[in-house]
Design a protein around this motif. Structure first.
Motif, PDB file in Angstrom:
ATOM      1  N   TRP A 140       0.981  -1.839   0.212  1.00 27.56           N
ATOM      2  CA  TRP A 140       0.150  -0.164  -0.144  1.00 27.56           C
ATOM      3  C   TRP A 140       0.781   1.373   0.098  1.00 27.56           C
ATOM      4  O   TRP A 140       0.906   2.160  -0.361  1.00 27.56           O
ATOM      5  CB  TRP A 140      -0.870   0.250   0.958  1.00 27.56           C
ATOM      6  N   GLY A 141       2.470   1.340   0.687  1.00 31.12           N
ATOM      7  CA  GLY A 141       2.855   2.135   0.782  1.00 31.12           C
ATOM      8  C   GLY A 141       3.277   2.589  -0.959  1.00 31.12           C
ATOM      9  O   GLY A 141       3.551   3.736  -1.189  1.00 31.12           O
ATOM     10  N   ILE A 142       3.993   1.611  -1.068  1.00 30.97           N
ATOM     11  CA  ILE A 142       4.425   1.448  -2.567  1.00 30.97           C
ATOM     12  C   ILE A 142       3.425   2.392  -2.928  1.00 30.97           C
ATOM     13  O   ILE A 142       3.087   3.021  -4.179  1.00 30.97           O
ATOM     14  CB  ILE A 142       4.960   0.259  -2.780  1.00 30.97           C
ATOM     15  N   THR A 143       2.059   1.912  -3.392  1.00 31.52           N
ATOM     16  CA  THR A 143       1.299   2.106  -4.339  1.00 31.52           C
ATOM     17  C   THR A 143       0.645   3.765  -3.723  1.00 31.52           C
ATOM     18  O   THR A 143       0.950   4.373  -5.278  1.00 31.52           O
ATOM     19  CB  THR A 143       0.335   1.441  -3.597  1.00 31.52           C
ATOM     20  N   TYR A 144       1.051   4.120  -2.566  1.00 31.41           N
ATOM     21  CA  TYR A 144       0.757   5.480  -2.520  1.00 31.41           C
ATOM     22  C   TYR A 144       1.449   6.354  -2.994  1.00 31.41           C
ATOM     23  O   TYR A 144       1.500   7.634  -3.363  1.00 31.41           O
ATOM     24  CB  TYR A 144       0.700   6.169  -1.437  1.00 31.41           C
ATOM     25  N   VAL A 145       2.662   6.273  -3.118  1.00 26.89           N
ATOM     26  CA  VAL A 145       4.325   6.943  -3.574  1.00 26.89           C
ATOM     27  C   VAL A 145       3.808   6.822  -4.491  1.00 26.89           C
ATOM     28  O   VAL A 145       4.500   7.690  -5.892  1.00 26.89           O
ATOM     29  CB  VAL A 145       5.596   6.529  -2.862  1.00 26.89           C
ATOM     30  N   ILE A 146       3.955   5.225  -6.072  1.00 25.02           N
ATOM     31  CA  ILE A 146       4.043   5.937  -6.936  1.00 25.02           C
ATOM     32  C   ILE A 146       2.539   6.874  -7.145  1.00 25.02           C
ATOM     33  O   ILE A 146       3.410   7.320  -8.089  1.00 25.02           O
ATOM     34  CB  ILE A 146       3.708   4.316  -7.466  1.00 25.02           C
ATOM     35  N   CYS A 147       2.045   6.225  -7.002  1.00 21.30           N
ATOM     36  CA  CYS A 147       0.014   6.810  -7.457  1.00 21.30           C
ATOM     37  C   CYS A 147       0.639   8.490  -7.562  1.00 21.30           C
ATOM     38  O   CYS A 147      -0.017   9.657  -7.998  1.00 21.30           O
ATOM     39  CB  CYS A 147      -1.048   6.905  -6.505  1.00 21.30           C
ATOM     40  N   GLY A 148       0.803   8.857  -5.997  1.00 22.42           N
ATOM     41  CA  GLY A 148       1.707  10.274  -5.749  1.00 22.42           C
ATOM     42  C   GLY A 148       2.111  11.066  -6.992  1.00 22.42           C
ATOM     43  O   GLY A 148       1.954  12.242  -7.500  1.00 22.42           O
ATOM     44  N   LEU A 149       3.580  10.397  -7.218  1.00 21.63           N
ATOM     45  CA  LEU A 149       4.547  10.379  -8.010  1.00 21.63           C
ATOM     46  C   LEU A 149       3.501  10.708  -9.606  1.00 21.63           C
ATOM     47  O   LEU A 149       4.120  11.708 -10.138  1.00 21.63           O
ATOM     48  CB  LEU A 149       5.390   9.759  -8.271  1.00 21.63           C
ATOM     49  N   VAL A 150       2.868   9.646  -9.621  1.00 22.23           N
ATOM     50  CA  VAL A 150       2.130   9.593 -11.063  1.00 22.23           C
ATOM     51  C   VAL A 150       1.060  10.983 -11.484  1.00 22.23           C
ATOM     52  O   VAL A 150       1.260  11.617 -12.415  1.00 22.23           O
ATOM     53  CB  VAL A 150       1.489   8.541 -11.495  1.00 22.23           C
ATOM     54  N   TRP A 151       0.709  11.704 -10.585  1.00 23.52           N
ATOM     55  CA  TRP A 151      -0.434  12.266 -10.234  1.00 23.52           C
ATOM     56  C   TRP A 151       0.524  14.245 -10.462  1.00 23.52           C
ATOM     57  O   TRP A 151      -0.322  14.849 -11.319  1.00 23.52           O
ATOM     58  CB  TRP A 151      -1.025  12.346  -8.587  1.00 23.52           C
ATOM     59  N   TRP A 152       1.123  13.447 -10.173  1.00 21.63           N
ATOM     60  CA  TRP A 152       2.241  14.951 -10.237  1.00 21.63           C
ATOM     61  C   TRP A 152       2.554  15.592 -11.512  1.00 21.63           C
ATOM     62  O   TRP A 152       2.728  16.062 -11.850  1.00 21.63           O
ATOM     63  CB  TRP A 152       3.150  15.336  -8.758  1.00 21.63           C
ATOM     64  N   ARG A 153       3.070  14.290 -11.779  1.00 24.76           N
ATOM     65  CA  ARG A 153       3.435  13.721 -13.255  1.00 24.76           C
ATOM     66  C   ARG A 153       3.144  14.329 -14.847  1.00 24.76           C
ATOM     67  O   ARG A 153       3.593  14.338 -15.287  1.00 24.76           O
ATOM     68  CB  ARG A 153       5.258  12.996 -13.266  1.00 24.76           C
ATOM     69  N   GLY A 154       1.549  13.429 -14.297  1.00 23.78           N
ATOM     70  CA  GLY A 154       0.845  12.872 -15.560  1.00 23.78           C
ATOM     71  C   GLY A 154       0.355  14.057 -16.213  1.00 23.78           C
ATOM     72  O   GLY A 154      -0.376  15.613 -14.784  1.00 23.78           O
ATOM     73  N   ASP A 155      -0.489  13.472 -16.909  1.00 22.78           N
ATOM     74  CA  ASP A 155      -1.760  14.029 -16.897  1.00 22.78           C
ATOM     75  C   ASP A 155      -3.254  13.715 -17.573  1.00 22.78           C
ATOM     76  O   ASP A 155      -2.949  12.979 -16.366  1.00 22.78           O
ATOM     77  CB  ASP A 155      -1.760  14.331 -18.976  1.00 22.78           C
TER      78      ASP A 155
END
Length: 153
Positions: A18-33
């Motif tokens: 879950w922690g890895i998922t939240y980190v990845i989702c946060g980075l994707v939200w920040w960098r993504g469209d």
């Protein structure tokens, strides 16, 4: 204890995932469209829904998770029809594999429970990797779109 805060997390492995998922989702939200952010919302909604319905079984299969995975595939499929980004198609393919894995476990009783759960975790990791690829690709897609609008004008 820290794990008591989240009722969906039962083991340290789940907490790490879950922690890895939240980190990845946060980075994707920040960098993504927009498509990447929609993918993040779909993944998080699936994780929460799967955690809430994981205790409902139909034979050997958790039918609630099977339904959530089917809805995740349908949503990624619709996203793939709307956006011409390769990572969306990869995420939809992984989501389809996740949905079909439930039927494999349902049809073959010799499949071990641990193998079934491990396969589901690996497939969700594939979806997360597709999201990361989408975040990496997003700046290139923006540049391409800018170049395309300039060249057509």
């Amino acid at each position: 204890m820290l794990l008591d805060i989240l009722p969906l997390v039962e083991t340290p492995a789940q907490a790490i995932y879950w922690g890895i998922t939240y980190v990845i989702c946060g980075l994707v939200w920040w960098r993504g469209d927009r498509p990447e952010r929609t993918g993040v919302l779909l993944v998080l909604a699936n994780f929460v829904a799967s955690g809430l319905v994981d205790q409902y079984f139909w034979g050997r299969v958790t039918w609630g998770v099977m339904t959530a995975d089917g809805l995740l595939f349908a949503a990624f499929y619709q996203l793939a029809l709307r956006w011409s980004r390769w990572w969306v198609r990869a995420a939809a393919a992984f989501a389809l594999l996740g949905f079909l894995s439930h039927f494999a476990a349902m049809l073959d009783a010799s499949i071990l429970w641990r193998a079934y759960v491990t396969l589901r975790w690996l497939i969700s990791a594939g979806i997360l990797l597709a999201l990361v690829a989408g975040a990496v690709e997003a700046p290139m897609a923006r540049r391409y779109q800018l170049w395309r609008t300039r060249s057509l004008a």
